[in-house]
Write a protein that holds these residues in place. Structure first.
Motif, PDB file in Angstrom:
ATOM      1  N   GLU A  56       1.120  -1.053  -0.087  1.00  0.00           N
ATOM      2  CA  GLU A  56      -0.298   0.085  -0.057  1.00  0.00           C
ATOM      3  C   GLU A  56       1.164   1.306  -0.221  1.00  0.00           C
ATOM      4  O   GLU A  56       0.062   2.278  -0.776  1.00  0.00           O
ATOM      5  CB  GLU A  56      -1.093  -0.166   1.321  1.00  0.00           C
ATOM      6  N   THR A  57       1.996   1.240   0.600  1.00  0.00           N
ATOM      7  CA  THR A  57       2.758   2.407   0.562  1.00  0.00           C
ATOM      8  C   THR A  57       3.683   2.759  -0.224  1.00  0.00           C
ATOM      9  O   THR A  57       3.286   3.664  -1.371  1.00  0.00           O
ATOM     10  CB  THR A  57       3.983   2.356   1.493  1.00  0.00           C
ATOM     11  N   GLU A  58       4.091   1.554  -1.093  1.00  0.00           N
ATOM     12  CA  GLU A  58       4.502   1.450  -2.633  1.00  0.00           C
ATOM     13  C   GLU A  58       3.583   2.185  -3.583  1.00  0.00           C
ATOM     14  O   GLU A  58       3.847   3.201  -4.096  1.00  0.00           O
ATOM     15  CB  GLU A  58       4.968  -0.052  -2.733  1.00  0.00           C
ATOM     16  N   ARG A  59       2.283   1.656  -3.208  1.00  0.00           N
ATOM     17  CA  ARG A  59       1.383   1.810  -4.332  1.00  0.00           C
ATOM     18  C   ARG A  59       1.083   3.342  -4.334  1.00  0.00           C
ATOM     19  O   ARG A  59       1.171   4.285  -5.209  1.00  0.00           O
ATOM     20  CB  ARG A  59      -0.228   1.631  -4.102  1.00  0.00           C
ATOM     21  N   ALA A  60       0.781   3.965  -3.077  1.00  0.00           N
ATOM     22  CA  ALA A  60       0.925   5.525  -2.479  1.00  0.00           C
ATOM     23  C   ALA A  60       1.611   6.490  -2.908  1.00  0.00           C
ATOM     24  O   ALA A  60       1.592   7.805  -3.709  1.00  0.00           O
ATOM     25  CB  ALA A  60       0.392   5.497  -1.225  1.00  0.00           C
ATOM     26  N   ALA A  64      -7.975   3.866  -4.213  1.00  0.00           N
ATOM     27  CA  ALA A  64      -6.994   5.071  -3.075  1.00  0.00           C
ATOM     28  C   ALA A  64      -8.254   6.366  -2.494  1.00  0.00           C
ATOM     29  O   ALA A  64      -8.489   6.351  -1.647  1.00  0.00           O
ATOM     30  CB  ALA A  64      -5.647   5.753  -3.856  1.00  0.00           C
ATOM     31  N   ARG A  65      -9.302   6.252  -3.834  1.00  0.00           N
ATOM     32  CA  ARG A  65     -10.018   6.602  -3.621  1.00  0.00           C
ATOM     33  C   ARG A  65     -10.994   6.490  -2.633  1.00  0.00           C
ATOM     34  O   ARG A  65     -11.481   6.849  -1.420  1.00  0.00           O
ATOM     35  CB  ARG A  65     -11.351   7.222  -4.937  1.00  0.00           C
ATOM     36  N   HIS A  66     -11.505   5.406  -2.885  1.00  0.00           N
ATOM     37  CA  HIS A  66     -12.267   4.348  -1.539  1.00  0.00           C
ATOM     38  C   HIS A  66     -12.031   4.217  -0.248  1.00  0.00           C
ATOM     39  O   HIS A  66     -12.885   4.829   1.133  1.00  0.00           O
ATOM     40  CB  HIS A  66     -13.208   2.786  -1.870  1.00  0.00           C
TER      41      HIS A  66
END
Length: 159
Positions: free
Chosen positions: A74-78, A115-117
């Protein structure tokens, strides 16, 4: 008596070998199988067989080589989404920004949607926390007002 047993054994062996020699009609007929991956009426020719080999050699010669799928945290995605948004803000197109990040456009849009959700769920959590704190503060204010009201009544001699 021993001769009688030997002759019976020889006859039984002869019957077994005779059965083995006569083919059973059920076993002789092979079962028909359905073709998989093709239409029933389609006939594959030699040219059709060689066509996939030719296309596979073209695929090897292409500059884009497909690699194993990487799973991002999740952090890499962000971080990647933030970098892409920053590049888009600087005037770069989405396609080039996504290519520089090393992901596909579809992946970018999927990550953006999730990410929006998560942002909405975070906002909902924040809203619930604010409502709980608001209720706590209302109770605290009501208690203070009751205490002040009781003190005023004592001073005025009403209670």
């Amino acid at each position: 008596m021993a001769d009688l047993k030997e002759t019976e054994a020889n006859q039984a062996a002869a019957e077994v070998s005779a059965k083995e020699q006569i083919p059973d009609t059920k076993e002789v007929m092979p079962k028909t199988r359905k073709r998989t991956g093709q239409r029933a009426g389609a006939v594959r020719t030699g040219a059709a067989k060689s066509a996939p080999q030719a296309s596979s050699s073209k695929a090897v010669a292409s500059p884009t080589v497909r690699t194993a799928r990487k799973i991002y945290s999740e952090t890499e995605r962000a971080q990647k989404l933030g970098a892409i948004e920053k590049q888009i803000g600087q005037g770069e197109s989405i396609r080039t920004a996504v290519q520089k990040a090393g992901i596909s456009e579809q992946t970018y849009y999927q990550w953006k949607k999730t990410a929006r959700h998560t942002k909405q769920s975070d906002e909902l959590k924040d809203l619930v926390k604010l409502e709980e704190e608001n209720a706590r503060l209302k109770k605290l204010l009501a208690d203070r007002l009751r205490n002040e009201n009781a003190e005023l009544r004592k001073k005025l001699g009403l209670a």
